[in-house]
Scaffold this motif. Sequence first.
Motif, PDB file in Angstrom:
ATOM      1  N   VAL A   6       0.853  -1.182   0.000  1.00  0.00           N
ATOM      2  CA  VAL A   6       0.000   0.000   0.000  1.00  0.00           C
ATOM      3  C   VAL A   6       0.891   1.236   0.000  1.00  0.00           C
ATOM      4  O   VAL A   6       1.831   1.329   0.783  1.00  0.00           O
ATOM      5  CB  VAL A   6      -0.925   0.024   1.234  1.00  0.00           C
ATOM      6  N   VAL A   7       0.600   2.178  -0.882  1.00  0.00           N
ATOM      7  CA  VAL A   7       1.384   3.403  -0.974  1.00  0.00           C
ATOM      8  C   VAL A   7       0.553   4.559  -0.421  1.00  0.00           C
ATOM      9  O   VAL A   7      -0.525   4.836  -0.933  1.00  0.00           O
ATOM     10  CB  VAL A   7       1.792   3.700  -2.428  1.00  0.00           C
ATOM     11  N   CYS A   8       1.046   5.190   0.622  1.00  0.00           N
ATOM     12  CA  CYS A   8       0.370   6.336   1.223  1.00  0.00           C
ATOM     13  C   CYS A   8       1.261   7.567   1.027  1.00  0.00           C
ATOM     14  O   CYS A   8       2.473   7.487   1.220  1.00  0.00           O
ATOM     15  CB  CYS A   8       0.148   6.124   2.718  1.00  0.00           C
ATOM     16  N   PRO A   9       0.668   8.694   0.675  1.00  0.00           N
ATOM     17  CA  PRO A   9       1.486   9.902   0.533  1.00  0.00           C
ATOM     18  C   PRO A   9       2.034  10.351   1.886  1.00  0.00           C
ATOM     19  O   PRO A   9       1.477  10.035   2.927  1.00  0.00           O
ATOM     20  CB  PRO A   9       0.512  10.940  -0.043  1.00  0.00           C
ATOM     21  N   PRO A  10       3.125  11.088   1.882  1.00  0.00           N
ATOM     22  CA  PRO A  10       3.704  11.552   3.149  1.00  0.00           C
ATOM     23  C   PRO A  10       2.860  12.663   3.774  1.00  0.00           C
ATOM     24  O   PRO A  10       2.155  13.384   3.075  1.00  0.00           O
ATOM     25  CB  PRO A  10       5.078  12.087   2.733  1.00  0.00           C
ATOM     26  N   VAL A  11       2.937  12.753   5.083  1.00  0.00           N
ATOM     27  CA  VAL A  11       2.290  13.833   5.826  1.00  0.00           C
ATOM     28  C   VAL A  11       3.393  14.721   6.391  1.00  0.00           C
ATOM     29  O   VAL A  11       4.251  14.244   7.124  1.00  0.00           O
ATOM     30  CB  VAL A  11       1.423  13.293   6.994  1.00  0.00           C
ATOM     31  N   VAL A  12       3.381  15.988   6.028  1.00  0.00           N
ATOM     32  CA  VAL A  12       4.364  16.932   6.547  1.00  0.00           C
ATOM     33  C   VAL A  12       4.045  17.197   8.013  1.00  0.00           C
ATOM     34  O   VAL A  12       2.893  17.449   8.369  1.00  0.00           O
ATOM     35  CB  VAL A  12       4.328  18.257   5.744  1.00  0.00           C
ATOM     36  N   GLU A  13       5.044  17.102   8.857  1.00  0.00           N
ATOM     37  CA  GLU A  13       4.859  17.398  10.278  1.00  0.00           C
ATOM     38  C   GLU A  13       5.277  18.841  10.530  1.00  0.00           C
ATOM     39  O   GLU A  13       6.301  19.296  10.026  1.00  0.00           O
ATOM     40  CB  GLU A  13       5.683  16.439  11.137  1.00  0.00           C
ATOM     41  N   TYR A  14       4.470  19.563  11.293  1.00  0.00           N
ATOM     42  CA  TYR A  14       4.743  20.959  11.619  1.00  0.00           C
ATOM     43  C   TYR A  14       5.035  21.079  13.108  1.00  0.00           C
ATOM     44  O   TYR A  14       4.382  20.454  13.935  1.00  0.00           O
ATOM     45  CB  TYR A  14       3.536  21.834  11.273  1.00  0.00           C
ATOM     46  N   SER A  15       6.005  21.919  13.448  1.00  0.00           N
ATOM     47  CA  SER A  15       6.338  22.140  14.855  1.00  0.00           C
ATOM     48  C   SER A  15       5.177  22.856  15.549  1.00  0.00           C
ATOM     49  O   SER A  15       4.321  23.466  14.901  1.00  0.00           O
ATOM     50  CB  SER A  15       7.606  22.995  14.970  1.00  0.00           C
ATOM     51  N   ARG A  16       5.180  22.810  16.870  1.00  0.00           N
ATOM     52  CA  ARG A  16       4.140  23.514  17.644  1.00  0.00           C
ATOM     53  C   ARG A  16       4.183  25.015  17.359  1.00  0.00           C
ATOM     54  O   ARG A  16       3.159  25.665  17.298  1.00  0.00           O
ATOM     55  CB  ARG A  16       4.326  23.263  19.136  1.00  0.00           C
ATOM     56  N   GLU A  17       5.387  25.532  17.168  1.00  0.00           N
ATOM     57  CA  GLU A  17       5.536  26.966  16.902  1.00  0.00           C
ATOM     58  C   GLU A  17       4.885  27.338  15.566  1.00  0.00           C
ATOM     59  O   GLU A  17       4.191  28.353  15.468  1.00  0.00           O
ATOM     60  CB  GLU A  17       7.022  27.357  16.897  1.00  0.00           C
ATOM     61  N   VAL A  18       5.121  26.528  14.551  1.00  0.00           N
ATOM     62  CA  VAL A  18       4.535  26.796  13.242  1.00  0.00           C
ATOM     63  C   VAL A  18       3.008  26.657  13.308  1.00  0.00           C
ATOM     64  O   VAL A  18       2.277  27.478  12.747  1.00  0.00           O
ATOM     65  CB  VAL A  18       5.126  25.859  12.162  1.00  0.00           C
ATOM     66  N   GLN A  19       2.524  25.655  14.033  1.00  0.00           N
ATOM     67  CA  GLN A  19       1.076  25.477  14.178  1.00  0.00           C
ATOM     68  C   GLN A  19       0.444  26.666  14.903  1.00  0.00           C
ATOM     69  O   GLN A  19      -0.631  27.141  14.525  1.00  0.00           O
ATOM     70  CB  GLN A  19       0.774  24.185  14.934  1.00  0.00           C
ATOM     71  N   ALA A  20       1.118  27.157  15.935  1.00  0.00           N
ATOM     72  CA  ALA A  20       0.610  28.316  16.678  1.00  0.00           C
ATOM     73  C   ALA A  20       0.579  29.556  15.787  1.00  0.00           C
ATOM     74  O   ALA A  20      -0.404  30.315  15.798  1.00  0.00           O
ATOM     75  CB  ALA A  20       1.460  28.566  17.918  1.00  0.00           C
ATOM     76  N   ARG A  21       1.624  29.746  15.010  1.00  0.00           N
ATOM     77  CA  ARG A  21       1.661  30.898  14.098  1.00  0.00           C
ATOM     78  C   ARG A  21       0.545  30.803  13.060  1.00  0.00           C
ATOM     79  O   ARG A  21      -0.122  31.801  12.760  1.00  0.00           O
ATOM     80  CB  ARG A  21       3.024  30.968  13.418  1.00  0.00           C
ATOM     81  N   ALA A  22       0.333  29.605  12.525  1.00  0.00           N
ATOM     82  CA  ALA A  22      -0.736  29.416  11.541  1.00  0.00           C
ATOM     83  C   ALA A  22      -2.103  29.719  12.162  1.00  0.00           C
ATOM     84  O   ALA A  22      -2.958  30.350  11.522  1.00  0.00           O
ATOM     85  CB  ALA A  22      -0.703  27.999  10.993  1.00  0.00           C
ATOM     86  N   ALA A  23      -2.312  29.296  13.392  1.00  0.00           N
ATOM     87  CA  ALA A  23      -3.580  29.558  14.075  1.00  0.00           C
ATOM     88  C   ALA A  23      -3.793  31.062  14.263  1.00  0.00           C
ATOM     89  O   ALA A  23      -4.912  31.562  14.062  1.00  0.00           O
ATOM     90  CB  ALA A  23      -3.619  28.839  15.419  1.00  0.00           C
ATOM     91  N   GLU A  24      -2.736  31.767  14.628  1.00  0.00           N
ATOM     92  CA  GLU A  24      -2.833  33.226  14.787  1.00  0.00           C
ATOM     93  C   GLU A  24      -3.158  33.900  13.455  1.00  0.00           C
ATOM     94  O   GLU A  24      -3.999  34.790  13.381  1.00  0.00           O
ATOM     95  CB  GLU A  24      -1.531  33.782  15.352  1.00  0.00           C
TER      96      GLU A  24
END
Length: 66
Positions: free
Chosen positions: A15-33
């Motif tokens: 089974v071939v699954c595409p990769p999932v990019v992992e984001y740091s907590r800091e990047v996630q917080a910035r995106a939320a803001e």
Amino acid sequence: MSGCAEGGFDLGAHVVCPPVVEYSREVQARAAEELLLLPEGSVVVEMLADYAMMREQVRACKMSSR
């Protein structure tokens, strides 16, 4: 033709699954803001919801392929 199909591809035992990019907590917080700064009704919010759904589907693919 399979662009609208649901489920995985039958590639035998592999089974071939595409990769999932992992984001740091800091990047996630910035995106939320930054998300909060978007105007009401922004299409970007809808697109991000679609992206979140795709990420969950990829995670499920990876779990089922183990």
